[in-house]
Enzyme design. Structure first.
Site: not given
Lengths: 277, 383
Positions: B72, B200, B324
């Site tokens: 990011t 990662h 969900c």
């Protein structure tokens, strides 16, 4: 990862009363596959005593939706219709040992299915919550229904209204209306009334305002969701647009159109209608 | 019970060799690489070795690599640098299927008055290249297109895109977080100006990333402060993780073809097995141009979170694009951009394998998955 209680986990993995009662006395169908959860509740009622002798459910949804559905069947079997109607969504959540705040709408859905099944049993065609004006276009929720859930659960924030009903959880354009509804309910003052009519515009002013709004506000929103819209024509009070990309193929195209219309009514003129070219 | 981890596009296990390599930097080699003394200075030299290893994974020069804290940060740095060095250009082009690291940044800039073009994809998740040709203008500061998509695994034709963008004299950035280590990337073969990598996702620990910045690219740092990373990223280096990142790149470069062939074979076995044993299942995304480790499958009439939690009972880890499981009420923006019907998005499951995935793990999933789907479908009102 959601923090579910052992009870939710147990009823999700080994739900009770799965299925559909053949020749049921009442059926409650709520939610839809598009929205992400749906529940069909069927009940068998002993006419003489008005007691619910059996209940079964079928649910499309997440773990808490399945557990809530199972919970409602456990809670109502053996109760009279009147007793069952007294159950609140808090009772369902309580039976489950609590639900994550963001998942409270699952318990509300359970309660709605119960109401619908009983209304069906009584031969009532339309539940009270279906009336009123639509606030959340994405999930088709009316002010009547929101008021009901807000009051029953003492909700104070728009975030909680989303947690309990999903309202405002889609495109989010109705969040200001939900805020107003909350203020109105808890301050007792009428705020969500008719908006003051805007002063009359010349045609050219109107067209340029519509163009501006579509270009600066509506298109970027749709584009970020993979859709697009183009202004084709303004014919009197009828705004003609064409939906592109995702929007044109989307099952929610009608909703998109209604949202555009709502925005234009709000910002430009109350008499505008929107149609597809 | 062992965990069957098929969520490697979310994060990966730190390789044993990588962990061993980083351990000394938590104990004896704790000096600050910026120090004048040899004790700290030796750490600086190890960082430079890690930089060489990271560079060689994508055939870059070591001085073209800047270490960051994550993918990011690399993405944000690249876009912000373009806007800072070209203040008169107020247009950004990206895609509708980018990671939030790019997507949210663009939405933020939209609020600050920038014009943003989100390029569409087709039903297979392939970029509509023609839309890029019409969108690019003299106003465009940067075009940012991901190398491969994290959800569908679809690989974009980065060479073609980079060459076109370059021919227009516009900067080109690619978020290569999912591609690095899985695909052979050669920045000398195509005019990529900047590329983001993340540790990662390729068996290094969380908390380290890198940004490739082609020599000669005008650059403005996101973090200001000390002179670390040649003034391009201030802040004391996350030494142990940078060393780990270098080692992970070295291993990835060695194994790229052999491992990926093995992983792809397992992925195909899983995918074909599931399509065979679960009716009403379909693969999302272009199956020809896809990461070798990723399979995104929609199971009709069942909801993704319910599938994940049932898988969880068998210690099988995967992820879903359903509303969900996202934490919001909105289902996957990637699958929506592809025009996958809502009904299918809610039942979408992403399996992402790694070089640690074994044949017996795939067999185990193939055994359990049809049971789970059947049980949930029996509960569903739509079947």
């Amino acid at each position: 990862m959601w923090e579910y209680t052992d009870k939710v986990r147990e009823l999700f993995l080994h739900p009770h009363n799965v299925g559909e009662i053949k020749g049921a006395d009442g059926t409650g169908d709520v939610g839809s596959i598009v929205c992400g959860d749906a529940l069909k509740l069927t009940i068998k009622v002993d006419k003489a005593s008005e007691t619910i002798t059996d209940a079964k459910f079928q649910t499309f949804g997440c773990a808490s939706a399945i557990a809530s559905s199972s919970a409602i069947t456990d809670l109502i079997i053996g109760k009279t219709i009147d007793e069952a109607l007294k159950l609140t969504n808090e009772d369902i959540a309580g039976y489950l040992g609590g639900l994550p705040r963001e998942k409270m709408h699952c318990s509300v859905m359970g309660r709605e299915a119960l109401e619908a099944a009983i209304a069906d049993y009584r031969g009532e065609t339309k539940a009270e919550s279906d009336e009123g004006t639509i606030i959340c276009q994405c999930y088709g929720l009316t002010d009547t229904k929101l008021r009901h859930v807000i009051k029953e659960n003492s909700l104070r924030t728009a975030e909680d209204v989303t947690n309990f009903t999903k309202a405002g959880g889609g495109c989010g354009t109705c969040l200001p209306d939900i805020e107003k509804l909350l203020t109105e309910i808890w301050s007792g003052k009428a705020i969500l009334t008719e908006r003051t009519p805007l002063k009359k515009l010349t045609n050219i002013q109107k067209i340029s305002m519509i163009q501006d709004l579509i270009e600066k506000e509506i298109r970027p929103l749709l584009q970020s969701d993979g859709g697009d819209v183009e202004l084709i024509d303004v014919d009197g009070t009828n705004v003609v647009v064409s939906l592109r990309g995702m929007c044109s193929e989307c099952v929610m195209a009608d909703v998109t159109l209604k949202n555009i219309e709502k925005k234009l009514k709000e910002m430009v003129s109350n008499d505008l209608t929107v149609t597809i070219s | 019970m062992n965990v069957v981890y098929l969520d490697n596009n979310a994060s990966t296990r730190v390789a044993d060799e990588v962990r061993e390599e980083m351990m000394p930097y938590f104990s004896e080699l704790y000096g600050n690489p910026s120090s004048m003394h040899l004790f700290g200075g030796q750490v600086h030299r190890r960082i430079e070795t890690a930089r060489e290893k990271a560079a060689s994974l994508i055939n870059a020069e070591p001085d073209e690599i800047v270490f960051t804290s994550c993918g990011t940060e690399s993405d944000n740095t690249a876009l912000m640098s373009a806007l800072q060095t070209m203040p008169d250009k107020k247009h950004l082009i990206t895609t509708r299927v980018e990671h939030p690291a790019i997507h949210s940044f663009c939405k933020l800039m939209y609020g600050k008055g920038y014009r943003i073009t989100f390029l569409p994809v087709d039903k297979q998740g392939r970029l509509k290249f023609g839309e890029l040709e019409t969108a690019i203008t003299d106003e465009t500061a940067i075009v940012s297109v991901m190398y491969a998509n994290n959800e569908s695994g679809v690989i974009f034709p980065i060479e073609k895109i980079a060459e076109f963008v370059n021919s227009k004299g516009v900067l080109f950035h690619t978020d290569a977080v999912q591609a690095a280590g899985k695909l052979a990337i050669d920045v000398k073969k195509m005019p990529i100006d900047m590329a983001s990598l993340s540790g990662h996702k390729m068996h290094a620990p969380k908390g380290v990333g890198a940004l490739y910045i082609k020599r000669g690219t005008r650059f403005s740092p996101l973090l200001t402060g000390g002179h670390q990373e040649a003034g391009r990223r201030a802040g004391t280096e996350n030494v142990a993780s940078i060393i780990a990142f270098g080692k992970a790149c070295e291993i990835a470069a060695l194994n790229i073809s052999a491992e990926n062939y093995r992983v792809k074979t397992l992925r195909d076995k899983l995918e074909n097995g599931l399509l065979y044993s679960c009716p009403g299942a379909q693969v999302n995304g272009d199956i020809e141009h896809r990461l070798p480790n990723t399979s995104n499958i929609s199971f009709e009439f069942v909801e993704g979170e319910a599938i994940l939690l049932r898988l969880n009972e068998y210690n099988i880890c995967a992820s879903s694009g359903s509303a969900c499981s996202s934490g919001s009420l909105e289902p996957s923006h990637v699958l929506r951009a592809m025009g996958v019907p809502f009904t299918s998005i809610h039942g979408s499951i992403r399996f992402s394998l790694s070089r640690y995935t074994t044949d017996s793990e795939i067999d185990f999933v193939l055994e359990k998955m049809p049971l789970i789907i059947n049980e949930l479908r029996e509960m569903s009102p739509y079947t």
